[in-house]
Scaffold this motif. Structure first.
Motif, PDB file in Angstrom:
ATOM      1  N   GLU A 122       0.834  -1.214   0.000  1.00  0.00           N
ATOM      2  CA  GLU A 122       0.000   0.000   0.000  1.00  0.00           C
ATOM      3  C   GLU A 122       0.863   1.255   0.000  1.00  0.00           C
ATOM      4  N   LEU A 123       2.021   1.168   0.641  1.00  0.00           N
ATOM      5  CA  LEU A 123       2.917   2.327   0.606  1.00  0.00           C
ATOM      6  C   LEU A 123       3.438   2.575  -0.810  1.00  0.00           C
ATOM      7  N   TRP A 136       1.579   2.249  -3.457  1.00  0.00           N
ATOM      8  CA  TRP A 136       0.516   3.039  -4.088  1.00  0.00           C
ATOM      9  C   TRP A 136       0.685   4.510  -3.755  1.00  0.00           C
ATOM     10  N   ARG A 137       0.963   4.754  -2.473  1.00  0.00           N
ATOM     11  CA  ARG A 137       1.133   6.137  -2.020  1.00  0.00           C
ATOM     12  C   ARG A 137       2.259   6.806  -2.816  1.00  0.00           C
ATOM     13  N   PHE A 196       1.413   7.528  -6.547  1.00  0.00           N
ATOM     14  CA  PHE A 196       0.625   8.720  -6.838  1.00  0.00           C
ATOM     15  C   PHE A 196       1.458   9.998  -6.695  1.00  0.00           C
ATOM     16  N   PHE A 225     -13.788  10.042   7.886  1.00  0.00           N
ATOM     17  CA  PHE A 225     -12.993   8.877   7.467  1.00  0.00           C
ATOM     18  C   PHE A 225     -13.906   7.786   6.934  1.00  0.00           C
ATOM     19  N   SER A 250     -13.050   3.590   5.082  1.00  0.00           N
ATOM     20  CA  SER A 250     -11.958   2.689   4.698  1.00  0.00           C
ATOM     21  C   SER A 250     -11.637   2.803   3.216  1.00  0.00           C
ATOM     22  N   ARG A 289     -14.097   3.796   0.122  1.00  0.00           N
ATOM     23  CA  ARG A 289     -13.755   4.916  -0.779  1.00  0.00           C
ATOM     24  C   ARG A 289     -13.872   4.474  -2.233  1.00  0.00           C
ATOM     25  N   ALA A 343     -16.738   6.010  -4.719  1.00  0.00           N
ATOM     26  CA  ALA A 343     -16.184   6.741  -5.874  1.00  0.00           C
ATOM     27  C   ALA A 343     -16.667   6.110  -7.173  1.00  0.00           C
ATOM     28  N   LEU A 350     -12.348  14.572   4.200  1.00  0.00           N
ATOM     29  CA  LEU A 350     -11.409  13.593   4.773  1.00  0.00           C
ATOM     30  C   LEU A 350     -10.472  14.201   5.816  1.00  0.00           C
ATOM     31  N   ASP A 367      -5.075  13.917   1.432  1.00  0.00           N
ATOM     32  CA  ASP A 367      -3.732  14.055   0.892  1.00  0.00           C
ATOM     33  C   ASP A 367      -3.915  14.242  -0.611  1.00  0.00           C
ATOM     34  N   SER A 419      -2.662  11.285  -3.032  1.00  0.00           N
ATOM     35  CA  SER A 419      -3.406  10.021  -2.931  1.00  0.00           C
ATOM     36  C   SER A 419      -4.856  10.204  -3.357  1.00  0.00           C
ATOM     37  N   ASN A 420      -5.431  11.351  -3.005  1.00  0.00           N
ATOM     38  CA  ASN A 420      -6.834  11.559  -3.358  1.00  0.00           C
ATOM     39  C   ASN A 420      -7.001  11.683  -4.875  1.00  0.00           C
ATOM     40  N   ASN A 474      -6.149   8.361  -6.708  1.00  0.00           N
ATOM     41  CA  ASN A 474      -7.160   7.309  -6.586  1.00  0.00           C
ATOM     42  C   ASN A 474      -8.417   7.638  -7.384  1.00  0.00           C
TER      43      ASN A 474
HETATM   44  C1  LIG Z   1     -11.186   7.622  -3.954  1.00  0.00           C
HETATM   45  C2  LIG Z   1     -10.082   7.501  -2.927  1.00  0.00           C
HETATM   46  C3  LIG Z   1      -9.580   8.639  -2.310  1.00  0.00           C
HETATM   47  C4  LIG Z   1      -8.538   8.537  -1.379  1.00  0.00           C
HETATM   48  N1  LIG Z   1      -8.079   9.679  -0.762  1.00  0.00           N
HETATM   49  C5  LIG Z   1      -7.042   9.588   0.117  1.00  0.00           C
HETATM   50  C6  LIG Z   1      -6.546  10.757   0.783  1.00  0.00           C
HETATM   51  O1  LIG Z   1      -7.021  11.875   0.573  1.00  0.00           O
HETATM   52  N2  LIG Z   1      -5.522  10.597   1.662  1.00  0.00           N
HETATM   53  C7  LIG Z   1      -4.947   9.371   1.914  1.00  0.00           C
HETATM   54  O2  LIG Z   1      -4.012   9.293   2.732  1.00  0.00           O
HETATM   55  N3  LIG Z   1      -5.393   8.270   1.282  1.00  0.00           N
HETATM   56  C8  LIG Z   1      -6.419   8.343   0.412  1.00  0.00           C
HETATM   57  N4  LIG Z   1      -6.887   7.205  -0.189  1.00  0.00           N
HETATM   58  C9  LIG Z   1      -6.140   5.944   0.021  1.00  0.00           C
HETATM   59  C10 LIG Z   1      -6.625   5.033   1.152  1.00  0.00           C
HETATM   60  O3  LIG Z   1      -8.025   4.907   1.157  1.00  0.00           O
HETATM   61  C11 LIG Z   1      -6.173   5.528   2.524  1.00  0.00           C
HETATM   62  O4  LIG Z   1      -4.795   5.841   2.520  1.00  0.00           O
HETATM   63  C12 LIG Z   1      -6.440   4.385   3.514  1.00  0.00           C
HETATM   64  O5  LIG Z   1      -7.847   4.292   3.710  1.00  0.00           O
HETATM   65  C13 LIG Z   1      -5.769   4.614   4.809  1.00  0.00           C
HETATM   66  O6  LIG Z   1      -6.134   3.546   5.684  1.00  0.00           O
HETATM   67  P1  LIG Z   1      -5.009   2.705   6.450  1.00  0.00           P
HETATM   68  O7  LIG Z   1      -4.047   3.682   7.075  1.00  0.00           O
HETATM   69  O8  LIG Z   1      -5.747   1.716   7.288  1.00  0.00           O
HETATM   70  O9  LIG Z   1      -4.284   1.986   5.229  1.00  0.00           O
HETATM   71  P2  LIG Z   1      -3.562   0.593   5.065  1.00  0.00           P
HETATM   72  O10 LIG Z   1      -4.423  -0.189   4.115  1.00  0.00           O
HETATM   73  O11 LIG Z   1      -3.175  -0.023   6.365  1.00  0.00           O
HETATM   74  O12 LIG Z   1      -2.242   1.029   4.251  1.00  0.00           O
HETATM   75  C14 LIG Z   1      -1.086   1.613   4.868  1.00  0.00           C
HETATM   76  C15 LIG Z   1      -0.768   2.968   4.252  1.00  0.00           C
HETATM   77  O13 LIG Z   1      -0.576   2.800   2.828  1.00  0.00           O
HETATM   78  C16 LIG Z   1      -1.097   3.920   2.116  1.00  0.00           C
HETATM   79  N5  LIG Z   1      -2.219   3.517   1.244  1.00  0.00           N
HETATM   80  C17 LIG Z   1      -3.074   2.459   1.414  1.00  0.00           C
HETATM   81  N6  LIG Z   1      -3.934   2.364   0.397  1.00  0.00           N
HETATM   82  C18 LIG Z   1      -3.635   3.401  -0.438  1.00  0.00           C
HETATM   83  C19 LIG Z   1      -4.156   3.852  -1.672  1.00  0.00           C
HETATM   84  N7  LIG Z   1      -5.207   3.246  -2.290  1.00  0.00           N
HETATM   85  N8  LIG Z   1      -3.628   4.964  -2.236  1.00  0.00           N
HETATM   86  C20 LIG Z   1      -2.598   5.617  -1.631  1.00  0.00           C
HETATM   87  N9  LIG Z   1      -2.044   5.231  -0.481  1.00  0.00           N
HETATM   88  C21 LIG Z   1      -2.553   4.141   0.112  1.00  0.00           C
HETATM   89  C22 LIG Z   1      -1.577   4.922   3.179  1.00  0.00           C
HETATM   90  O14 LIG Z   1      -0.503   5.812   3.489  1.00  0.00           O
HETATM   91  C23 LIG Z   1      -1.897   4.009   4.355  1.00  0.00           C
HETATM   92  O15 LIG Z   1      -1.936   4.669   5.603  1.00  0.00           O
HETATM   93  C24 LIG Z   1      -7.961   7.276  -1.093  1.00  0.00           C
HETATM   94  C25 LIG Z   1      -8.487   6.139  -1.721  1.00  0.00           C
HETATM   95  C26 LIG Z   1      -9.528   6.243  -2.617  1.00  0.00           C
HETATM   96  C27 LIG Z   1     -10.063   4.992  -3.276  1.00  0.00           C
END
Ligand SMILES: Cc1cc2nc3c(=O)[nH]c(=O)nc-3n(C[C@H](O)[C@H](O)[C@H](O)COP(=O)(O)OP(=O)(O)OC[C@H]3O[C@@H](n4cnc5c(N)ncnc54)[C@H](O)[C@@H]3O)c2cc1C
Length: 171
Positions: free
Chosen positions: A29-30, A32-33, A36, A91, A93, A97, A101, A123, A127, A130-131, A134
């Motif tokens: 998941e990091l 993905w971050r 982006f 928030f 999950s 999201r 979306a 939110l 960010d 990431s926003n 995604n």
């Molecule tokens: C439409 C949409 C909008 C989003 N907007 C944001 C936002 O504004 N800010 C934001 O931080 N995340 C965003 N996300 C990504 C993701 O939903 C959140 O980072 C995640 O819900 C955080 O939960 P967690 O810390 O339990 O993640 P975990 O699943 O435990 O993952 C660990 C870390 O990996 C990163 N990560 C995980 N999934 C994603 C992903 N799909 N994209 C980018 N990074 C990810 C985050 O830094 C997260 O804290 C978005 C996703 C979608 C589908």
């Protein structure tokens, strides 16, 4: 806390305890971050254009449907639950999201940028990279070759909330 620090802690953990599904997914998941963030360095303002990086037509938009989506009153229970959770807590999950979306873009045929702006206003973990990344991904206007990810709300409900517990909380 930086992503690098988490990555270092993950490596230290794996050296002592070995890897597992959890360490793998956190690392994944990091990525993905980072992806982006890199996408923004590569394409900049183009990621904010209506078409994004695609050749798809300009998105349509229906303000009344958009308002119903924002307030969790679309009539699709899993979507409404997610949107109400978002409004109440700032928030929801990653799974939710994606579901909400997808529903806005592929079922209500609304402009993905309006959805991104609504998320920005709601939110607590907003960010910009990431926003935007995604939303582009879900709407098929980023780098994903599949050109759009539609999540079937009925299947998503069966897979992730079969007893309706989540929906019961937020509806
Ligand atoms: C439409 C949409 C909008 C989003 N907007 C944001 C936002 O504004 N800010 C934001 O931080 N995340 C965003 N996300 C990504 C993701 O939903 C959140 O980072 C995640 O819900 C955080 O939960 P967690 O810390 O339990 O993640 P975990 O699943 O435990 O993952 C660990 C870390 O990996 C990163 N990560 C995980 N999934 C994603 C992903 N799909 N994209 C980018 N990074 C990810 C985050 O830094 C997260 O804290 C978005 C996703 C979608 C589908």
């Amino acid at each position: 806390m930086s992503a690098r620090r988490i990555w270092a802690a993950l490596q230290a953990y794996e050296q002592t305890h070995g890897s597992n599904d959890g360490t793998y997914w956190l690392w994944f998941e990091l990525l993905w971050r980072d992806n982006f963030r890199m996408l923004h360095r590569q394409h900049g303002p183009q990621l904010y254009a209506a078409r994004g990086l695609s050749n798809l037509p300009q998105p349509s938009h229906f303000p009344k449907d958009f308002q119903r989506w924002c307030s969790g009153q679309t009539g699709e229970p899993i979507v409404d639950a997610g949107m109400r959770e978002l409004a109440a807590t700032g928030f929801t999950s990653n799974r939710m999201r994606q579901i909400v979306a997808s529903f806005l873009v592929h079922d209500l045929s609304c402009d993905w940028r309006a959805g991104a702006a609504w998320f920005e206003s709601q939110l607590v973990d907003f960010d910009v990279y990431s926003n935007q990344g995604n939303w582009l991904y879900v709407s098929g206007r980023g780098t994903d070759p599949r050109q759009g990810r539609r999540f079937n709300p009925t299947k998503q409900t069966q897979d992730h909330d079969p007893q309706g517990r989540y929906q019961k909380v937020w509806l």
